[in-house]
Write a protein that holds these residues in place. Structure first.
Motif, PDB file in Angstrom:
ATOM      1  N   UNK A  91       2.432 -30.464 -26.858  1.00 19.96           N
ATOM      2  CA  UNK A  91       2.376 -32.032 -26.597  1.00 19.96           C
ATOM      3  C   UNK A  91       0.982 -32.116 -25.640  1.00 19.96           C
ATOM      4  N   UNK A  92       0.323 -33.066 -25.923  1.00 22.53           N
ATOM      5  CA  UNK A  92      -1.064 -33.430 -25.461  1.00 22.53           C
ATOM      6  C   UNK A  92      -1.059 -34.823 -24.867  1.00 22.53           C
ATOM      7  N   UNK A  93      -1.985 -35.269 -24.236  1.00 20.78           N
ATOM      8  CA  UNK A  93      -1.950 -36.780 -23.442  1.00 20.78           C
ATOM      9  C   UNK A  93      -1.500 -37.751 -24.711  1.00 20.78           C
ATOM     10  N   UNK A  94      -2.018 -37.384 -25.821  1.00 18.69           N
ATOM     11  CA  UNK A  94      -2.097 -38.638 -26.813  1.00 18.69           C
ATOM     12  C   UNK A  94      -1.531 -38.413 -28.181  1.00 18.69           C
ATOM     13  N   UNK A  95      -1.066 -37.080 -28.284  1.00 14.67           N
ATOM     14  CA  UNK A  95      -0.289 -36.676 -29.557  1.00 14.67           C
ATOM     15  C   UNK A  95       0.156 -35.349 -29.502  1.00 14.67           C
ATOM     16  N   UNK A  96       1.264 -35.049 -30.354  1.00 12.93           N
ATOM     17  CA  UNK A  96       1.660 -33.712 -30.590  1.00 12.93           C
ATOM     18  C   UNK A  96       1.253 -32.897 -31.650  1.00 12.93           C
ATOM     19  N   UNK A  97       1.273 -31.819 -31.608  1.00 12.67           N
ATOM     20  CA  UNK A  97       0.885 -30.716 -32.538  1.00 12.67           C
ATOM     21  C   UNK A  97       2.222 -29.862 -33.080  1.00 12.67           C
TER      22      UNK A  97
END
Length: 305
Positions: A91-97
């Motif tokens: 999980x990132x600030x603006x998206x998920x991978x």
């Protein structure tokens, strides 16, 4: 080697009732989704021979699974990736991978994790001692023809015992249901069935004698007894399964929705042991997809429960 991935509106990990409901709900509000499932959609429903707690007139798990799969196939905004397993979630600030077992990476603003639970085995519970490699068949997979006229020892009093009995009301069998304290409340639905003998135990040691099964029981009153049966089956309950990565687990391994990263939404049986029902799983899957939609639109929603 990393495969070619995609960027979409929503990634759904898990193709059970919760995951499929999330994908359908997402499509209803115009969100594209990728649904990742190592098996067929709702494959675990095929182990439920009788249903009496879902809407839509479906009376068996396989019938409901087929209906859900057909609806999913008719949802053009959902792209199923069947036969694939999620091996990583970041999980990132603006998206998920999300990384798959073939190295493919998908990205999206949000992910719904609905991987559910898997069956417990004798080695997973402290109140059972079993021989190495002992892995009895779960009761829901038992052949009723083989159970006719026989005595079955059932380890655990989880609710599939009641499902098995309702599915085969005329089956002449005897179920010796040995269960620990945690299953006491689950046995209410079967205690009046004349085919059932409930055995509250502190500990059970399983052995095989010839082609039969022997079990040494220590009751909660401290008394010891030996039981023999024709076969042994499991109904111990389930343990949460989840992809590694950006998930917060409680002491029992579940993933409470309110504890997760804002871009990771948990749905279905993975949330808690208390609400493991098909209807609640579907509802939570739809709710999770709507949360992703509201967030993408800049709208707020109540905190997840």
């Amino acid at each position: 080697m990393t495969g070619t991935g995609s960027h979409t509106d929503l990634i759904v990990i898990g193709g059970g009732p919760a995951g499929c409901a999330a994908a359908r709900t997402a499509a209803g509000v115009g969100l594209r989704s990728v649904l990742i499932e190592p098996d067929a959609p709702c494959h675990t429903l095929h182990r439920i021979p009788a249903l009496d707690n879902v809407l839509g007139g479906h009376t068996t798990g396989p019938a409901l699974a087929r209906a859900v799969a057909a609806e999913l196939a008719a949802t053009p905004l959902c792209r199923p990736e069947l036969g694939r397993r999620a091996t990583g979630l970041r999980a990132h600030d603006d998206h998920v991978t999300v990384t798959l077992d073939d190295g493919t990476r998908h990205t999206a603003p949000y992910a719904v994790v609905a991987t559910g639970v898997g069956p417990l085995r004798p080695r997973d519970v402290p109140w059972i001692t079993a021989p190495p490699g002992c892995d009895p068949l779960p009761l829901w997979l038992a052949d009723p023809r083989a159970a006719e006229g026989r005595t079955l020892l059932v380890l655990g009093g989880d609710r599939p015992v009641g499902t098995f009995l309702r599915a085969h009301p005329d089956l002449r069998t005897r179920l010796l249901v040995a269960h620990a304290t945690g299953d006491d409340h689950k046995t209410d639905e079967i205690r009046d069935d004349p085919r059932v003998t409930l055995l509250p135990v502190d500990h059970l040691t399983l052995r095989t004698v010839g082609g039969a099964v022997a079990a040494e029981l220590v009751g909660r009153d401290g008394r010891r007894r030996t039981l023999r049966a024709d076969a042994v089956h499991l109904s111990l309950g389930s343990a949460p399964t989840a992809p590694p990565g950006a998930l917060v687990h409680d002491a029992d391994g579940y993933c409470p929705p309110a504890a997760q990263h804002p871009r990771v939404l948990v749905a279905g049986d993975l949330r808690s042991a208390r609400y493991q029902r098909i209807m609640t799983a579907m509802g939570s899957g739809g709710e999770a997809a709507l949360r992703a939609y509201y967030a993408a639109c800049g709208l707020s929603a109540p905190p997840p429960g």
